[in-house]
Design a protein around this motif. Structure first.
Motif, mmCIF file in Angstrom:
data_model
loop_
_atom_site.group_PDB
_atom_site.id
_atom_site.type_symbol
_atom_site.label_atom_id
_atom_site.label_comp_id
_atom_site.label_asym_id
_atom_site.label_seq_id
_atom_site.Cartn_x
_atom_site.Cartn_y
_atom_site.Cartn_z
ATOM 1 N N ALA A 1 0.821 -1.214 0.000
ATOM 2 C CA ALA A 1 0.000 0.000 0.000
ATOM 3 C C ALA A 1 0.851 1.260 0.000
ATOM 4 C CB ALA A 1 -0.927 -0.019 1.214
ATOM 5 N N VAL A 2 1.858 1.299 0.870
ATOM 6 C CA VAL A 2 2.646 2.529 0.977
ATOM 7 C C VAL A 2 3.509 2.750 -0.264
ATOM 8 C CG1 VAL A 2 4.611 1.469 2.205
ATOM 9 C CG2 VAL A 2 4.104 3.906 2.498
ATOM 10 N N LEU A 3 4.142 1.692 -0.779
ATOM 11 C CA LEU A 3 5.002 1.878 -1.946
ATOM 12 C C LEU A 3 4.188 2.149 -3.205
ATOM 13 C CD1 LEU A 3 7.832 -0.715 -1.265
ATOM 14 C CD2 LEU A 3 7.973 1.760 -1.237
ATOM 15 N N ALA A 4 3.020 1.551 -3.321
ATOM 16 C CA ALA A 4 2.156 1.858 -4.464
ATOM 17 C C ALA A 4 1.750 3.323 -4.441
ATOM 18 C CB ALA A 4 0.924 0.957 -4.450
ATOM 19 N N PHE A 5 1.417 3.826 -3.252
ATOM 20 C CA PHE A 5 1.017 5.225 -3.136
ATOM 21 C C PHE A 5 2.185 6.163 -3.427
ATOM 22 C CE2 PHE A 5 0.280 9.175 -0.849
ATOM 23 C CZ PHE A 5 -1.013 9.497 -1.266
ATOM 24 N N ILE A 6 3.365 5.845 -2.876
ATOM 25 C CA ILE A 6 4.535 6.707 -3.070
ATOM 26 C C ILE A 6 4.914 6.778 -4.540
ATOM 27 C CG2 ILE A 6 7.014 6.893 -2.639
ATOM 28 C CD1 ILE A 6 6.477 5.796 0.179
ATOM 29 N N VAL A 7 4.973 5.627 -5.208
ATOM 30 C CA VAL A 7 5.372 5.597 -6.620
ATOM 31 C C VAL A 7 4.323 6.277 -7.487
ATOM 32 C CG1 VAL A 7 5.811 4.079 -8.599
ATOM 33 C CG2 VAL A 7 6.829 3.561 -6.371
ATOM 34 N N THR A 8 3.052 6.036 -7.207
ATOM 35 C CA THR A 8 1.988 6.662 -7.992
ATOM 36 C C THR A 8 2.007 8.173 -7.826
ATOM 37 O OG1 THR A 8 0.578 4.713 -7.795
ATOM 38 C CG2 THR A 8 -0.503 6.767 -8.369
ATOM 39 N N THR A 9 2.171 8.640 -6.601
ATOM 40 C CA THR A 9 2.210 10.082 -6.344
ATOM 41 C C THR A 9 3.427 10.725 -6.983
ATOM 42 O OG1 THR A 9 1.059 9.726 -4.232
ATOM 43 C CG2 THR A 9 2.170 11.835 -4.533
ATOM 44 N N SER A 10 4.552 10.027 -6.958
ATOM 45 C CA SER A 10 5.807 10.586 -7.486
ATOM 46 C C SER A 10 5.848 10.595 -9.007
ATOM 47 C CB SER A 10 6.997 9.795 -6.936
ATOM 48 O OG SER A 10 7.002 9.803 -5.525
ATOM 49 N N THR A 11 5.252 9.588 -9.634
ATOM 50 C CA THR A 11 5.329 9.468 -11.095
ATOM 51 C C THR A 11 4.037 9.859 -11.800
ATOM 52 O OG1 THR A 11 4.623 7.139 -11.087
ATOM 53 C CG2 THR A 11 6.984 7.583 -10.837
ATOM 54 N N GLY A 12 2.932 9.865 -11.064
ATOM 55 C CA GLY A 12 1.642 10.144 -11.689
ATOM 56 C C GLY A 12 1.068 8.961 -12.434
ATOM 57 N N SER A 13 1.671 7.781 -12.266
ATOM 58 C CA SER A 13 1.233 6.585 -12.990
ATOM 59 C C SER A 13 0.756 5.512 -12.015
ATOM 60 C CB SER A 13 2.371 6.038 -13.853
ATOM 61 O OG SER A 13 2.021 4.786 -14.407
ATOM 62 N N PRO A 14 -0.549 5.272 -11.951
ATOM 63 C CA PRO A 14 -1.040 4.184 -11.095
ATOM 64 C C PRO A 14 -0.517 2.809 -11.514
ATOM 65 C CG PRO A 14 -2.842 5.655 -11.693
ATOM 66 C CD PRO A 14 -1.660 6.032 -12.541
ATOM 67 N N SER A 15 -0.241 2.632 -12.801
ATOM 68 C CA SER A 15 0.282 1.348 -13.279
ATOM 69 C C SER A 15 1.637 1.045 -12.650
ATOM 70 C CB SER A 15 0.397 1.352 -14.801
ATOM 71 O OG SER A 15 -0.868 1.532 -15.397
ATOM 72 N N LEU A 16 2.500 2.069 -12.595
ATOM 73 C CA LEU A 16 3.795 1.878 -11.946
ATOM 74 C C LEU A 16 3.618 1.651 -10.452
ATOM 75 C CD1 LEU A 16 6.016 4.581 -13.723
ATOM 76 C CD2 LEU A 16 6.035 2.100 -14.065
ATOM 77 N N GLY A 17 2.624 2.306 -9.877
ATOM 78 C CA GLY A 17 2.340 2.098 -8.460
ATOM 79 C C GLY A 17 1.929 0.668 -8.175
ATOM 80 N N ILE A 18 1.099 0.103 -9.033
ATOM 81 C CA ILE A 18 0.672 -1.290 -8.866
ATOM 82 C C ILE A 18 1.867 -2.228 -8.947
ATOM 83 C CG2 ILE A 18 -0.632 -3.164 -9.959
ATOM 84 C CD1 ILE A 18 -2.707 -1.057 -10.761
ATOM 85 N N LEU A 19 2.739 -1.986 -9.930
ATOM 86 C CA LEU A 19 3.941 -2.814 -10.071
ATOM 87 C C LEU A 19 4.835 -2.693 -8.845
ATOM 88 C CD1 LEU A 19 4.860 -2.188 -13.826
ATOM 89 C CD2 LEU A 19 3.832 -4.238 -12.832
ATOM 90 N N ALA A 20 4.933 -1.472 -8.297
ATOM 91 C CA ALA A 20 5.750 -1.271 -7.098
ATOM 92 C C ALA A 20 5.157 -2.031 -5.916
ATOM 93 C CB ALA A 20 5.846 0.219 -6.774
ATOM 94 N N GLY A 21 3.841 -2.018 -5.802
ATOM 95 C CA GLY A 21 3.188 -2.765 -4.725
ATOM 96 C C GLY A 21 3.440 -4.255 -4.834
ATOM 97 N N ILE A 22 3.313 -4.780 -6.047
ATOM 98 C CA ILE A 22 3.564 -6.208 -6.267
ATOM 99 C C ILE A 22 5.012 -6.563 -5.946
ATOM 100 C CG2 ILE A 22 3.688 -7.993 -8.054
ATOM 101 C CD1 ILE A 22 1.313 -6.598 -9.430
#
Length: 306
Positions: free
Chosen positions: A46-67
């Protein structure tokens, strides 16, 4: 109809992370590994998906970061329990505590920041069907991934040769080893798959359920996912039924408060966890059925040269 649709949509959103996390843990337990660190892996996802999504603007990258975060955390669990032969229960509990602490530290500066919500996929024509359309054909990508995950896990476990080997490892690791199955590698892959699913479930919480970061936002959902595996008797399709049942219980307390039902809010907040305890008590009464479905080597360490 609008109220019913809103309630059902919220039930689906609340149930999706439970189904995903429970499916991943089911595969791990089918291999004979009991990973109690689901809560920790979910909150890290949850935290890494949120951080990556907020930093990059890409929810897809956030999902990958969470996984990826869930898979890496589970790899740590694998090294400790499969290679160093640490106690699985103690290691899983430590992993949960570690995940809650690390996630709080990483997400401290992101608390209160508005998140980027993963938008639903609107399937033309089908999405316009009254009630059914919004429920099934206007959902986010993670919901569809959860359905594919259940289908894939069910096929893998009961229709594929690799799934047969994995179940053999969970039922008798010594016999599987004697037949030439690499028990440790099989369990590593199963544990990492379970971790990846837990990370994806965590990503759903911070990108879909409540697109923001709040410390300890998993709020015990990892423990409910663990209970779901037992509730489902280690069967993927029963995980779906149980997941949506628990999701409905979780949402019911929110709508009960909104409708002004005269029940103490503290009781309503505790309702999902009370339901979890009640279900486990009911299941434990049928000891014969539980023993039949439980992987015989669950929680037992394996060392090839012993």
């Amino acid at each position: 109809m609008t109220i019913i649709e809103a309630i059902l949509l919220s039930v689906i959103t609340a149930s999706t992370p439970l189904v995903i996390a429970a499916c991943g843990e089911l595969v791990a337990e089918r291999s004979g590994v009991l990973n109690l660190g689901v809560e920790g892996m979910m909150v890290m996802g949850a935290v890494l998906a949120f951080i990556v999504t907020t930093s990059t603007g890409s929810p897809s990258l956030g999902i990958l970061a969470g996984i990826a975060s869930g898979a890496l955390f589970s790899l740590l669990f694998g090294v400790l329990t499969l290679t160093l032969v640490a106690n699985q229960v103690a290691t899983g509990l430590a992993l949960t505590i570690l995940g809650l602490g690390v996630s709080g530290m990483l997400g401290e500066s992101f608390v209160g920041q508005p998140g980027i919500k993963l938008m639903p996929i609107d399937i033309p024509i089908l999405g316009d069907i009254p009630l059914i359309g919004p429920l099934l054909f206007r959902q986010d990508a993670i919901f569809y991934l959860s359905i594919l995950l259940v289908l894939g896990v069910n096929w893998f476990l009961f229709k594929s040769r690799s799934g047969l080997k994995l179940r053999a490892v969970g039922d008798s690791h010594a016999s599987a080893h004697a037949l030439g199955v690499n028990v440790i590698r099989t369990r590593y892959l199963a544990v990492m798959f379970g971790g990846a699913c837990a990370g994806l479930a965590g990503a759903q919480l911070s990108l879909v359920y409540t697109p923001q970061w709040v410390e300890n936002m998993t709020a015990g959902r990892g423990w409910i996912a663990l209970a779901l595996v037992v509730f489902a008797s280690w069967r993927p399709w029963r995980v779906v039924a149980g997941g949506y049942l628990f999701g409905a219980v979780s949402i019911s307390q929110l709508h009960a408060q909104a409708f002004g039902i005269g029940v103490p809010s503290q009781f309503l907040s505790a309702l999902p966890y009370v339901a979890t305890i009640v279900v486990l008590v009911i299941i434990s009464r049928n000891r014969r059925m539980t023993l039949i479905n439980t992987p015989a080597s669950l929680g037992k360490s394996f060392v090839p040269d012993r």
